[in-house]
Each structure stands twice: as C-alpha cells, then as structure tokens.
Design a protein around this motif. Structure first.
Motif, PDB file in Angstrom:
ATOM      1  N   UNK A  89      -2.495  16.374  30.359  1.00 55.98           N
ATOM      2  CA  UNK A  89      -3.528  17.142  29.666  1.00 55.98           C
ATOM      3  C   UNK A  89      -4.320  18.024  30.633  1.00 55.98           C
ATOM      4  N   UNK A  90      -3.676  18.469  31.719  1.00 54.56           N
ATOM      5  CA  UNK A  90      -4.328  19.385  32.652  1.00 54.56           C
ATOM      6  C   UNK A  90      -4.308  20.811  32.150  1.00 54.56           C
ATOM      7  N   UNK A  91      -3.402  21.095  31.235  1.00 55.85           N
ATOM      8  CA  UNK A  91      -3.316  22.401  30.597  1.00 55.85           C
ATOM      9  C   UNK A  91      -2.650  22.223  29.241  1.00 55.85           C
ATOM     10  N   UNK A  92      -2.496  23.319  28.517  1.00 56.43           N
ATOM     11  CA  UNK A  92      -1.877  23.239  27.195  1.00 56.43           C
ATOM     12  C   UNK A  92      -0.388  22.913  27.313  1.00 56.43           C
ATOM     13  N   UNK A  93       0.162  22.115  26.397  1.00 51.83           N
ATOM     14  CA  UNK A  93       1.589  21.764  26.459  1.00 51.83           C
ATOM     15  C   UNK A  93       2.513  22.985  26.512  1.00 51.83           C
ATOM     16  N   UNK A  94       2.183  24.048  25.771  1.00 50.52           N
ATOM     17  CA  UNK A  94       3.058  25.235  25.756  1.00 50.52           C
ATOM     18  C   UNK A  94       3.104  25.897  27.136  1.00 50.52           C
ATOM     19  N   UNK A  95       1.991  25.857  27.876  1.00 50.03           N
ATOM     20  CA  UNK A  95       1.974  26.431  29.227  1.00 50.03           C
ATOM     21  C   UNK A  95       2.769  25.537  30.176  1.00 50.03           C
ATOM     22  N   UNK A  96       2.633  24.209  30.039  1.00 49.44           N
ATOM     23  CA  UNK A  96       3.439  23.312  30.873  1.00 49.44           C
ATOM     24  C   UNK A  96       4.927  23.545  30.635  1.00 49.44           C
ATOM     25  N   UNK A  97       5.321  23.707  29.386  1.00 45.45           N
ATOM     26  CA  UNK A  97       6.730  23.955  29.064  1.00 45.45           C
ATOM     27  C   UNK A  97       7.206  25.251  29.716  1.00 45.45           C
ATOM     28  N   UNK A  98       6.375  26.289  29.665  1.00 41.89           N
ATOM     29  CA  UNK A  98       6.709  27.574  30.280  1.00 41.89           C
ATOM     30  C   UNK A  98       6.915  27.434  31.791  1.00 41.89           C
ATOM     31  N   UNK A  99       6.057  26.632  32.447  1.00 37.55           N
ATOM     32  CA  UNK A  99       6.086  26.527  33.907  1.00 37.55           C
ATOM     33  C   UNK A  99       7.102  25.518  34.433  1.00 37.55           C
ATOM     34  N   UNK A 100       7.563  24.623  33.580  1.00 43.22           N
ATOM     35  CA  UNK A 100       8.469  23.561  34.019  1.00 43.22           C
ATOM     36  C   UNK A 100       9.712  24.159  34.679  1.00 43.22           C
ATOM     37  N   UNK A 101      10.006  23.711  35.907  1.00 45.83           N
ATOM     38  CA  UNK A 101      11.187  24.174  36.628  1.00 45.83           C
ATOM     39  C   UNK A 101      11.000  25.475  37.385  1.00 45.83           C
ATOM     40  N   UNK A 102       9.797  26.061  37.322  1.00 41.68           N
ATOM     41  CA  UNK A 102       9.538  27.333  38.012  1.00 41.68           C
ATOM     42  C   UNK A 102       9.102  27.083  39.450  1.00 41.68           C
ATOM     43  N   UNK A 103       9.043  28.164  40.237  1.00 36.19           N
ATOM     44  CA  UNK A 103       8.746  28.071  41.666  1.00 36.19           C
ATOM     45  C   UNK A 103       7.551  28.956  42.004  1.00 36.19           C
ATOM     46  N   UNK A 104       7.085  28.856  43.249  1.00 34.58           N
ATOM     47  CA  UNK A 104       5.975  29.696  43.725  1.00 34.58           C
ATOM     48  C   UNK A 104       6.325  31.162  43.510  1.00 34.58           C
ATOM     49  N   UNK A 105       5.357  31.931  43.015  1.00 31.15           N
ATOM     50  CA  UNK A 105       5.561  33.352  42.763  1.00 31.15           C
ATOM     51  C   UNK A 105       5.898  33.672  41.322  1.00 31.15           C
TER      52      UNK A 105
ATOM     53  N   UNK B 119      -2.079   8.174  39.660  1.00 32.43           N
ATOM     54  CA  UNK B 119      -2.814   7.069  39.037  1.00 32.43           C
ATOM     55  C   UNK B 119      -4.078   7.570  38.338  1.00 32.43           C
ATOM     56  N   UNK B 120      -4.791   8.525  38.966  1.00 34.56           N
ATOM     57  CA  UNK B 120      -6.037   9.060  38.400  1.00 34.56           C
ATOM     58  C   UNK B 120      -5.798  10.171  37.382  1.00 34.56           C
ATOM     59  N   UNK B 121      -4.559  10.645  37.270  1.00 33.18           N
ATOM     60  CA  UNK B 121      -4.161  11.658  36.282  1.00 33.18           C
ATOM     61  C   UNK B 121      -4.780  13.033  36.521  1.00 33.18           C
ATOM     62  N   UNK B 122      -5.180  13.321  37.762  1.00 33.63           N
ATOM     63  CA  UNK B 122      -5.707  14.645  38.093  1.00 33.63           C
ATOM     64  C   UNK B 122      -5.620  14.880  39.594  1.00 33.63           C
ATOM     65  N   UNK B 123      -5.684  16.156  40.026  1.00 35.13           N
ATOM     66  CA  UNK B 123      -5.641  16.455  41.458  1.00 35.13           C
ATOM     67  C   UNK B 123      -6.864  15.892  42.176  1.00 35.13           C
ATOM     68  N   UNK B 124      -6.704  15.606  43.446  1.00 30.78           N
ATOM     69  CA  UNK B 124      -7.819  15.135  44.262  1.00 30.78           C
ATOM     70  C   UNK B 124      -8.966  16.134  44.190  1.00 30.78           C
TER      71      UNK B 124
END
Length: 199
Positions: free
Chosen positions: A38-54, A157-162
């Motif tokens: 839940x760090x962002x919207x599911x549709x955005x996660x789906x879009x970014x999945x498997x992508x690289x820097x840039x 474990x904390x479900x978010x970035x440090x």
C-alpha cells in the motif's frame, strides 16, 4: 536491478487532473516499498513491476482506482461550539470532536476514523467534508524510476522504507498511529512539515 516484490523504489512523479492541470510536482522523489504494501496505488505498482532505473510512463487512474468516488453523505454540518478556536477553512480533524456515542458515521468502512476537512466556517456552524480532496477525480501520474534497491529485512517487516513511516504516495495513510502522535487532540492542521503526502 529491476522492480520486483520487496524492492525499494525511488520515483519522481507529477500528478495532474484529467485536463493536465498540475496538482503536485515535488522536487524530491518519493520512496516506497514495492510489492503490495500500500505504498502506492495497485495500478501504478502493476505498471512499474519488472521495470528498471530510467523507466518513465504516464498513466491515468479513474476515481475508483485512486481516491474513490465523491460521497455526498460524508459532508456534515456541525455546531461551531464543538471546535477549537481559531477555526479556519482547510483545518483537518480526525472524526468530529465530542461526537455523541451513537455518531458511528465518523468511522470509515475499515474501522479507522475519517479525516474531515473544514470547507466553510459560519458564525454558528462549520461545514466538514470527510471525502479525500481528490475524491471523484480522474488523475494522471507521470512517473520516472530514479533508483531501485533490495529492501532490508527491517523494511519488509515494517512494510515501509527506512525513515518513511508516514510517507504514502497518493494514498490515504491507513496506519493512523503516526498521525495520532504527531497531532495530539485530533486536530491535524493544514501546515504539516512532515513527509510529503497527497492527503
């Protein structure tokens, strides 16, 4: 490194409405834990999945995929005497102060109290809106991946970035506990200097 579950993603973004009016374009990237946290919207996660820097793209989210449809039942008129002074448009409250026991409408479906924004102040009454300010709007996100790294065990474990406990990219903060500590008494104020959020 490609974006996959349990990676920390640094993302530059610009948020506009459907007519391309800019709503938010922060200078610093937002950072989130990828993989259904839940760090962002599911549709955005789906879009970014498997992508690289840039990688960069623009995606449109309909209201149901973003902050939901506007609910007129979340508009309330309350006596001004229930609120602290000075009272200004834009102030936010968790639930309604001194609400009666039977006023359970202040809770959202998941049991978390709603955040109400003051939209109008009269001599004796206050108008409150429990909808997210962007509810009912189709939104366009331009995103660009700036960095990707493996998440630490603690971050998973904390479900978010440090250091990003209350950061949420375009998402209401469902945790709630951070805000309780930062804003005693339920008043959230409009000038938070904490981590950037869209709510």
């Amino acid at each position: 490194m490609k974006i996959e579950k349990n990676t920390i993603v640094s993302l530059r973004y610009k948020l506009t409405d459907a007519q391309n009016n800019v709503i938010e374009e922060p200078d610093a990237p937002m950072v989130y834990l990828h993989g259904g946290y839940e760090g962002t919207f599911p549709k955005i996660e789906t879009l970014l999945d498997g992508q690289d820097i840039g990688y960069e793209a623009t995606i449109q989210l309909e209201p149901s995929e973003a902050f939901g449809e506007y609910d007129p039942e979340l508009l309330k008129i309350e006596p001004r005497t229930r609120f602290p002074e000075p009272l200004e448009v834009g102030m936010q409250f968790e639930g309604v102060p001194d609400a009666d026991e039977d006023a359970t409408v202040d809770d959202s479906e998941d049991g978390e109290p709603l955040i109400y924004t003051v939209t109008d102040v009269a001599d004796s009454q206050v108008v409150l809106d429990g909808n997210h300010p962007l509810a009912g709007m189709a939104l366009r996100f331009w995103v660009q991946v700036e960095d990707v790294r493996a998440a630490t065990d603690d971050e998973i474990e904390n479900r978010h970035p440090e250091g990003g406990e209350s950061f949420s990219f375009g998402m209401p903060n469902d945790e709630g506990d951070d805000e309780d500590e930062e804003f005693p008494g339920g008043a959230l104020g409009g000038d938070s200097t904490g981590p950037r959020t869209l709510h």
